[in-house]
Design a protein around this motif. Sequence first.
Motif, PDB file in Angstrom:
ATOM      1  N   ALA A  13      20.069  43.943  38.857  1.00 25.85           N
ATOM      2  CA  ALA A  13      18.931  44.701  39.371  1.00 25.85           C
ATOM      3  C   ALA A  13      18.680  44.354  40.835  1.00 25.85           C
ATOM      4  O   ALA A  13      18.276  45.213  41.634  1.00 25.85           O
ATOM      5  CB  ALA A  13      17.690  44.411  38.527  1.00 25.85           C
ATOM      6  N   LEU A  14      18.927  43.091  41.190  1.00 24.27           N
ATOM      7  CA  LEU A  14      18.762  42.632  42.569  1.00 24.27           C
ATOM      8  C   LEU A  14      19.838  43.223  43.468  1.00 24.27           C
ATOM      9  O   LEU A  14      19.556  43.689  44.574  1.00 24.27           O
ATOM     10  CB  LEU A  14      18.817  41.104  42.604  1.00 24.27           C
ATOM     11  N   ARG A  15      21.091  43.193  42.994  1.00 22.50           N
ATOM     12  CA  ARG A  15      22.224  43.722  43.749  1.00 22.50           C
ATOM     13  C   ARG A  15      23.157  44.458  42.789  1.00 22.50           C
ATOM     14  O   ARG A  15      24.066  43.859  42.210  1.00 22.50           O
ATOM     15  CB  ARG A  15      22.974  42.597  44.470  1.00 22.50           C
ATOM     16  N   PRO A  16      22.964  45.767  42.606  1.00 23.88           N
ATOM     17  CA  PRO A  16      23.827  46.531  41.699  1.00 23.88           C
ATOM     18  C   PRO A  16      25.295  46.532  42.112  1.00 23.88           C
ATOM     19  O   PRO A  16      26.174  46.817  41.279  1.00 23.88           O
ATOM     20  CB  PRO A  16      23.236  47.948  41.754  1.00 23.88           C
ATOM     21  N   ASP A  17      25.571  46.233  43.385  1.00 23.78           N
ATOM     22  CA  ASP A  17      26.956  46.218  43.870  1.00 23.78           C
ATOM     23  C   ASP A  17      27.658  44.893  43.604  1.00 23.78           C
ATOM     24  O   ASP A  17      28.834  44.729  43.960  1.00 23.78           O
ATOM     25  CB  ASP A  17      27.008  46.530  45.368  1.00 23.78           C
ATOM     26  N   PHE A  18      26.965  43.944  42.976  1.00 18.42           N
ATOM     27  CA  PHE A  18      27.582  42.645  42.727  1.00 18.42           C
ATOM     28  C   PHE A  18      28.665  42.750  41.655  1.00 18.42           C
ATOM     29  O   PHE A  18      28.523  43.442  40.654  1.00 18.42           O
ATOM     30  CB  PHE A  18      26.533  41.635  42.267  1.00 18.42           C
ATOM     31  N   ALA A  19      29.743  42.044  41.889  1.00 18.83           N
ATOM     32  CA  ALA A  19      30.797  41.889  40.884  1.00 18.83           C
ATOM     33  C   ALA A  19      31.385  40.499  41.048  1.00 18.83           C
ATOM     34  O   ALA A  19      31.421  39.960  42.159  1.00 18.83           O
ATOM     35  CB  ALA A  19      31.887  42.951  41.047  1.00 18.83           C
ATOM     36  N   VAL A  20      31.831  39.921  39.949  1.00 17.71           N
ATOM     37  CA  VAL A  20      32.468  38.613  40.013  1.00 17.71           C
ATOM     38  C   VAL A  20      33.764  38.650  39.220  1.00 17.71           C
ATOM     39  O   VAL A  20      33.802  39.124  38.078  1.00 17.71           O
ATOM     40  CB  VAL A  20      31.531  37.487  39.508  1.00 17.71           C
ATOM     41  N   LEU A  21      34.826  38.230  39.862  1.00 19.38           N
ATOM     42  CA  LEU A  21      36.113  38.071  39.191  1.00 19.38           C
ATOM     43  C   LEU A  21      36.202  36.614  38.758  1.00 19.38           C
ATOM     44  O   LEU A  21      36.233  35.709  39.593  1.00 19.38           O
ATOM     45  CB  LEU A  21      37.263  38.414  40.137  1.00 19.38           C
ATOM     46  N   VAL A  22      36.196  36.404  37.460  1.00 23.37           N
ATOM     47  CA  VAL A  22      36.260  35.058  36.902  1.00 23.37           C
ATOM     48  C   VAL A  22      37.706  34.757  36.539  1.00 23.37           C
ATOM     49  O   VAL A  22      38.353  35.533  35.827  1.00 23.37           O
ATOM     50  CB  VAL A  22      35.368  34.933  35.650  1.00 23.37           C
ATOM     51  N   MET A  23      38.211  33.639  37.019  1.00 18.59           N
ATOM     52  CA  MET A  23      39.583  33.239  36.724  1.00 18.59           C
ATOM     53  C   MET A  23      39.580  31.837  36.125  1.00 18.59           C
ATOM     54  O   MET A  23      38.861  30.957  36.609  1.00 18.59           O
ATOM     55  CB  MET A  23      40.444  33.244  38.004  1.00 18.59           C
ATOM     56  N   THR A  24      40.364  31.631  35.092  1.00 15.98           N
ATOM     57  CA  THR A  24      40.564  30.290  34.557  1.00 15.98           C
ATOM     58  C   THR A  24      42.018  29.890  34.766  1.00 15.98           C
ATOM     59  O   THR A  24      42.927  30.717  34.702  1.00 15.98           O
ATOM     60  CB  THR A  24      40.221  30.215  33.057  1.00 15.98           C
ATOM     61  N   ALA A  25      42.210  28.614  35.037  1.00 19.18           N
ATOM     62  CA  ALA A  25      43.555  28.065  35.264  1.00 19.18           C
ATOM     63  C   ALA A  25      43.710  26.830  34.391  1.00 19.18           C
ATOM     64  O   ALA A  25      43.029  25.823  34.613  1.00 19.18           O
ATOM     65  CB  ALA A  25      43.757  27.719  36.735  1.00 19.18           C
ATOM     66  N   HIS A  26      44.566  26.914  33.396  1.00 19.14           N
ATOM     67  CA  HIS A  26      44.819  25.797  32.496  1.00 19.14           C
ATOM     68  C   HIS A  26      46.186  25.191  32.801  1.00 19.14           C
ATOM     69  O   HIS A  26      47.158  25.914  33.040  1.00 19.14           O
ATOM     70  CB  HIS A  26      44.774  26.255  31.038  1.00 19.14           C
ATOM     71  N   GLY A  27      46.247  23.871  32.800  1.00 20.98           N
ATOM     72  CA  GLY A  27      47.487  23.185  33.112  1.00 20.98           C
ATOM     73  C   GLY A  27      47.721  23.041  34.601  1.00 20.98           C
ATOM     74  O   GLY A  27      48.866  22.964  35.064  1.00 20.98           O
ATOM     75  N   LEU A  28      46.633  22.967  35.354  1.00 23.69           N
ATOM     76  CA  LEU A  28      46.724  22.813  36.805  1.00 23.69           C
ATOM     77  C   LEU A  28      47.185  21.395  37.160  1.00 23.69           C
ATOM     78  O   LEU A  28      46.804  20.427  36.511  1.00 23.69           O
ATOM     79  CB  LEU A  28      45.344  23.076  37.409  1.00 23.69           C
ATOM     80  N   ARG A  29      48.000  21.299  38.183  1.00 27.17           N
ATOM     81  CA  ARG A  29      48.404  19.994  38.714  1.00 27.17           C
ATOM     82  C   ARG A  29      47.867  19.900  40.136  1.00 27.17           C
ATOM     83  O   ARG A  29      48.484  20.382  41.078  1.00 27.17           O
ATOM     84  CB  ARG A  29      49.926  19.846  38.691  1.00 27.17           C
ATOM     85  N   ASN A  30      46.699  19.314  40.241  1.00 31.19           N
ATOM     86  CA  ASN A  30      46.057  19.181  41.539  1.00 31.19           C
ATOM     87  C   ASN A  30      46.506  17.879  42.210  1.00 31.19           C
ATOM     88  O   ASN A  30      47.287  17.109  41.638  1.00 31.19           O
ATOM     89  CB  ASN A  30      44.532  19.216  41.375  1.00 31.19           C
ATOM     90  N   GLY A  31      46.002  17.623  43.383  1.00 35.87           N
ATOM     91  CA  GLY A  31      46.349  16.406  44.103  1.00 35.87           C
ATOM     92  C   GLY A  31      45.789  16.480  45.502  1.00 35.87           C
ATOM     93  O   GLY A  31      45.136  17.459  45.885  1.00 35.87           O
ATOM     94  N   PRO A  32      46.011  15.449  46.307  1.00 31.88           N
ATOM     95  CA  PRO A  32      45.487  15.441  47.673  1.00 31.88           C
ATOM     96  C   PRO A  32      46.140  16.522  48.526  1.00 31.88           C
ATOM     97  O   PRO A  32      47.243  16.994  48.230  1.00 31.88           O
ATOM     98  CB  PRO A  32      45.835  14.035  48.180  1.00 31.88           C
ATOM     99  N   THR A  33      45.437  16.910  49.567  1.00 33.07           N
ATOM    100  CA  THR A  33      45.973  17.879  50.526  1.00 33.07           C
ATOM    101  C   THR A  33      47.375  17.471  50.960  1.00 33.07           C
ATOM    102  O   THR A  33      47.648  16.299  51.235  1.00 33.07           O
ATOM    103  CB  THR A  33      45.052  17.958  51.757  1.00 33.07           C
ATOM    104  N   ASP A  34      48.286  18.443  50.992  1.00 32.30           N
ATOM    105  CA  ASP A  34      49.648  18.179  51.450  1.00 32.30           C
ATOM    106  C   ASP A  34      50.012  19.190  52.529  1.00 32.30           C
ATOM    107  O   ASP A  34      49.178  20.008  52.946  1.00 32.30           O
ATOM    108  CB  ASP A  34      50.648  18.202  50.286  1.00 32.30           C
ATOM    109  N   ASP A  35      51.249  19.151  52.999  1.00 33.17           N
ATOM    110  CA  ASP A  35      51.653  20.033  54.091  1.00 33.17           C
ATOM    111  C   ASP A  35      51.504  21.504  53.719  1.00 33.17           C
ATOM    112  O   ASP A  35      51.134  22.338  54.558  1.00 33.17           O
ATOM    113  CB  ASP A  35      53.102  19.748  54.492  1.00 33.17           C
ATOM    114  N   ARG A  36      51.791  21.829  52.460  1.00 39.37           N
ATOM    115  CA  ARG A  36      51.696  23.222  52.026  1.00 39.37           C
ATOM    116  C   ARG A  36      50.256  23.723  52.075  1.00 39.37           C
ATOM    117  O   ARG A  36      49.968  24.764  52.672  1.00 39.37           O
ATOM    118  CB  ARG A  36      52.262  23.356  50.609  1.00 39.37           C
ATOM    119  N   SER A  37      49.329  22.988  51.470  1.00 37.23           N
ATOM    120  CA  SER A  37      47.939  23.443  51.474  1.00 37.23           C
ATOM    121  C   SER A  37      47.334  23.356  52.872  1.00 37.23           C
ATOM    122  O   SER A  37      46.446  24.135  53.221  1.00 37.23           O
ATOM    123  CB  SER A  37      47.102  22.651  50.464  1.00 37.23           C
TER     124      SER A  37
END
Length: 214
Positions: A13-37
């Motif tokens: 009602a506040l913002r009829p144009d609002f939309a949210v794309l929800v994504m889930t990621a299972h089995g992620l392998r995160n880590g510290p910032t590297d050259d790629r990121s």
Amino acid sequence: MLDDIWVDDSVFALRPDFAVLVMTAHGLRNGPTDDRSRQWLAAASESEIQTAKIDAWKDAYRAFGAKPQRTRPSVDALTRRMPLPEINRAVDAYNSISVKHALPIGGEDLDHYQGPARLVRAAGDEASEEALGQPEPGEVIWRDDAGVTCRRWNWRQVARTRLTETTTNAIFLLERLEPMTLEELKEAGEELAELLSELSPQVRISSRLLLDGK
């Protein structure tokens, strides 16, 4: 998990144009910032600032009583921090997409959620971390069963659900207002999925679009 996430009608009602794309990621392998990121961040830092999209979020903040000059929408705050800060690979990935598309994106650790995520107008008595402060009545917040997970729509997230280097299951919230099109929102989600797959070839990604009337 995806089917249980919802947005309250009062937000639409506040913002009829609002939309949210929800994504889930299972089995992620995160880590510290590297050259790629680091390269992702550097490329995003060269993006042209898309003021019309950022201004739409400032207007949305004003609509529920927030002052965007004091508590800035996440993408506005991020574009003011060039060069982009290095956090960890997963955060670097979504921050780079956020700046490229002028799109607020939140990333959180699914394993630290209690119940489903939902976007609501605050009653003002929700449990909230001390550092985050208490939400004001009518404020737009993300929350779960334990309390607030992000104040003022996308201003600041709690520490409880923060993405860390040891996160393996994550949720990403890509939040759109016009003039961003739904097609660009979809493209941003696909680009984020590609980066996460580069980090973790075995990651399992699912998504769901929530918008007014659906």
